[in-house]
Design a protein around this motif. Structure first.
Motif, PDB file in Angstrom:
ATOM      1  N   LYS A 561       0.851  -1.265  -0.104  1.00 45.66           N
ATOM      2  CA  LYS A 561      -0.104  -0.085  -0.184  1.00 45.66           C
ATOM      3  C   LYS A 561       1.032   1.408  -0.009  1.00 45.66           C
ATOM      4  O   LYS A 561       0.530   2.222  -0.780  1.00 45.66           O
ATOM      5  N   ASN A 562       2.183   1.217   0.756  1.00 50.45           N
ATOM      6  CA  ASN A 562       2.685   2.635   0.772  1.00 50.45           C
ATOM      7  C   ASN A 562       3.650   2.608  -0.254  1.00 50.45           C
ATOM      8  O   ASN A 562       3.677   3.659  -0.679  1.00 50.45           O
ATOM      9  N   ILE A 563       4.044   1.626  -0.919  1.00 48.68           N
ATOM     10  CA  ILE A 563       4.718   1.576  -2.338  1.00 48.68           C
ATOM     11  C   ILE A 563       3.787   2.077  -3.355  1.00 48.68           C
ATOM     12  O   ILE A 563       4.194   3.149  -4.221  1.00 48.68           O
ATOM     13  N   PHE A 564       2.629   1.747  -3.572  1.00 55.95           N
ATOM     14  CA  PHE A 564       1.758   2.457  -4.287  1.00 55.95           C
ATOM     15  C   PHE A 564       1.332   4.122  -3.853  1.00 55.95           C
ATOM     16  O   PHE A 564       1.243   4.870  -4.954  1.00 55.95           O
ATOM     17  N   LYS A 565       1.423   4.285  -2.801  1.00 52.67           N
ATOM     18  CA  LYS A 565       1.130   5.587  -2.276  1.00 52.67           C
ATOM     19  C   LYS A 565       2.376   6.555  -2.640  1.00 52.67           C
ATOM     20  O   LYS A 565       2.179   7.809  -3.022  1.00 52.67           O
ATOM     21  N   LEU A 566       3.739   6.072  -2.597  1.00 56.63           N
ATOM     22  CA  LEU A 566       4.751   6.576  -2.804  1.00 56.63           C
ATOM     23  C   LEU A 566       4.797   6.824  -4.370  1.00 56.63           C
ATOM     24  O   LEU A 566       5.198   7.830  -4.932  1.00 56.63           O
TER      25      LEU A 566
END
Length: 677
Positions: A561-566
């Protein structure tokens, strides 16, 4: 329970994120506590010394100001609690503050309707000033976590706006849910009030006074103004009756039990000043002295803190209990004669003892009680101090690096949360923190060369420390910081320095792509991920984040989820040092990551046939997974030819260039010699 287990239990409570949030919220209110104490001190001193009277216009102005400050206390507390709970749980602090403010004002009946007008119900709402903001904030955090992400709808808006839009539904649900369970809270409150209400018909004045002391101290421990709340809910008329012949219960209580305020804080201050190595406790004690002299206790209660601090609960109850027993025994046996006078609750200790006893005997008794209280408080203060012995080193380093206000706001969280599993004093950690403080951190940049276009495709930012003597050394301190879980400070500095350097390049019409290394836990830290997105919002596609393999193993779903947010913020994620021990190819296949950096150790081992075969198999497999590869540690022509033969796209290493200071980057790119032919 063995001491070690009990100590760990206490530390677990102290370091819980909820109690930490409450502590931060009250520490943030220190300016308010000081100003409110000053307002009361001024008005009561003016009356005491006959500088004004109640018919004087100046008195009216002072009185109205002090009344307003005190009336707003519950509202300010609720707002601060809502902010810090939400912030520390990774949500928007301002949204949490607004929800707490609104919920407390309406559902806590802080603002009530009277004849079509609205009035403040400051004292009546006091018991809910902590309860309602705590519930509203924790429910908001829960709802924010379980609701859908809505990324498909919000990907075109900024992160800041998206965060506020995602909060609309949880905000509304939590606010309106109070209509359902506020009746339950009121029922619980009434039940508790019935339990603590003393039986005045068949109980002595002494026992009623002691019961009142226990109840008010219990309320203070919960962050509620104990005396005001008790007098509002229960009848305090018995205080005007004699507890022993010649002295009323109130005068006895104020003079010989609560010496310098709730908990006999004169003894606590004396104990704090006697601590050999103390920063926080001694500073708070010194700050509170002018107010404690006149029996104001809020600063110590909320800033030391006493409230919700299990270490300080025992002496907070024990000291006034012992004072009560000793003073009652001495006075009831006639060892000290007392005069039947009423004195102001603001009368300083020793002076009050002199007035009540008509001589030095009362002063001697008060002095003995203060010394006894100090002996009781001292071991608990010493224990409390040992839990926070890294505070000065952390604060010194934070000031040195001039890190942003966001890190300062989480400094308390960092310093408390990381004490759980480390010993009381770590010379190694303190030495490293001092080394960093005395030196100067720098970012140097090592070029990454694209083998297809024969150009500099990017730079890796490498951390360096310049010693006071001018020598430049590598980040030898990182292992120690990782060991003690204190890398947040360095991560924040690297992030901010990278931003400053990119802005420096932009001012020179140069737009490089740089990659920075951060601690693996960043990938599961919602707050830091949001911070990265916001920091580089104006620098799209110029930053990449390198994290070693182990950083992706703790919570794969959160990491994805955080990779996609970045990525939505134009920040690419890279797996760094691949092949150093935690490789999981199945996990790698699931992660939305396109770039993998092969660790230098793999290339060094490729000098042997078995090592070369292994390196080749890894490269072939990663290419089949459509990963873009970066070969690290290329230092010789032979190594360069080897990685070229495997069609690795990007090369980084001393063969081309060691890391350079930022001022040398533009000249290097301008004169970059082709070594690919």
């Amino acid at each position: 329970m063995p001491y070690s287990r009990f100590n760990k239990f206490i530390q677990t409570i102290l370091h819980s994120k909820y109690l930490l949030s409450l502590r931060e919220s009250f520490i943030a209110l220190l300016p308010y506590f000081v100003s409110s104490a000053l307002a009361l001190l001024i008005i009561n001193s003016a009356l005491f010394f006959n500088l004004v009277n109640e018919s004087n216009g100046l008195y009216a102005a002072l009185f109205n100001g002090a009344t307003l400050i005190l009336s707003l206390f519950p509202l300010i507390v609720a707002t601060s609690i809502g902010f810090f709970i939400c912030k520390n749980y990774g949500q928007s602090g301002i949204i949490g503050a607004m929800l707490a403010l609104l919920s407390f004002s309406l559902h806590g009946q802080y603002i009530i309707s009277v004849n079509t007008n609205f009035e403040l119900n400051a004292t009546g709402a006091t018991p809910f000033a902590i309860i309602i903001p705590s519930i509203s904030s924790l429910l908001l955090v829960l709802c924010m976590r379980i609701q859908p992400s809505f990324d498909g709808y919000l990907y075109r808006v900024s992160h800041f706006l998206g965060e506020k839009l995602r909060a609309i539904i949880p905000f509304s649900l939590v606010f309106f849910s109070f209509y359902l369970f506020m009746p339950i809270l009121y029922e619980i409150g009434d039940l508790i009030a019935s339990w603590i209400t003393p039986d005045t018909s068949n109980t002595s004045v002494a026992w009623l006074t002691y019961q009142r002391m226990l109840v008010t101290h219990g309320l203070w421990f919960l962050g509620i103004h104990g005396d005001n709340t008790f007098d509002m809910l229960l009848s305090p008329q018995f205080l005007s009756q004699p507890i022993i012949p010649g002295i009323s219960a109130k005068t006895f209580y104020d003079t010989f039990v609560l010496i310098s305020g709730t908990g006999c804080f004169a003894g606590l201050i004396l104990a704090a000043l006697c601590l050999k190595r103390s920063g926080h406790e001694r500073n708070i004690a010194k700050l509170s002295i002018p107010f404690t002299v006149f029996n104001f206790c809020e600063i110590i209660v909320f800033a030391l803190p006493i409230f919700l601090n299990p270490i300080m609960l025992v002496p907070f109850i024990l000291v006034p209990s012992i004072n009560f027993a000793i003073a009652y025994f001495v006075l009831s046996h006639g060892w000290i004669e007392v005069t039947n006078i009423e004195i102001s609750w603001m009368t300083p200790a020793l002076i009050s003892g002199y007035k009540v006893s008509g001589g030095v005997s009362g002063v001697i008794l008060q002095s003995c009680l203060i010394i006894s209280s100090a002996f009781i408080y001292y071991p608990f203060l010493h224990w409390h101090n040992r839990q926070i012995n890294f505070e000065s080193a952390i604060n010194k380093l934070t000031d040195k690096l001039k890190i942003s206000e966001q890190l300062r706001s989480t400094g308390e969280s960092v310093f408390i949360a990381h004490q759980r599993d480390i010993d009381y004093a770590s010379k190694e950690l303190n030495q490293v923190l001092n080394d960093i403080s005395e030196g100067k951190l720098k970012l140097y940049y090592q070029p990454q060369i694209c083998q297809l276009s024969a150009t500099v495709s990017g730079f890796e930012a490498l951390l360096r420390l310049q010693k006071p003597n001018g020598n430049l050394v590598g980040p030898y301190f990182l292992n120690t910081l990782i060991k003690h879980d204190q890398t947040d400070i360095i991560d924040k500095w690297v992030i901010e320095q990278a931003k400053r350097d990119l802005e420096y390049f932009r001012n020179k019409d140069f737009f490089p792509i740089i990659s920075i290394n951060v601690n693996p836990k960043v990938m599961t830290d919602h707050v830091l991920i949001n911070y990265l997105c916001e920091t580089f919002y104006q620098l799209p596609n110029q930053l990449k984040i390198e994290v070693v393999e182990s950083g992706y193993l703790s919570d794969k779903n959160k990491v994805i989820k955080n990779i996609f947010k970045l990525r939505a913020s134009n920040i690419e994620t890279i797996i760094d040092d691949f092949g150093t021990g935690y490789s999981s190819l199945s996990m790698l296949a699931d992660l939305p990551i396109d770039i993998v950096k092969l660790d230098k150790s793999l290339l060094d081992n490729a000098q042997e046939e078995s090592g070369a075969d292994f390196y080749t198999y890894v490269v072939e497999l990663l290419h089949k997974m459509d990963k873009h590869l970066v070969a690290e540690g290329v230092e010789t022509q032979r190594q360069l030819e080897f990685v070229r033969g495997l069609q690795i796209e990007t090369v980084q290493g001393w063969y081309y260039q060691k890391a350079l200071p930022k001022q040398d980057i533009i000249p290097y790119v301008a004169t970059f010699p082709s070594k690919l032919s």
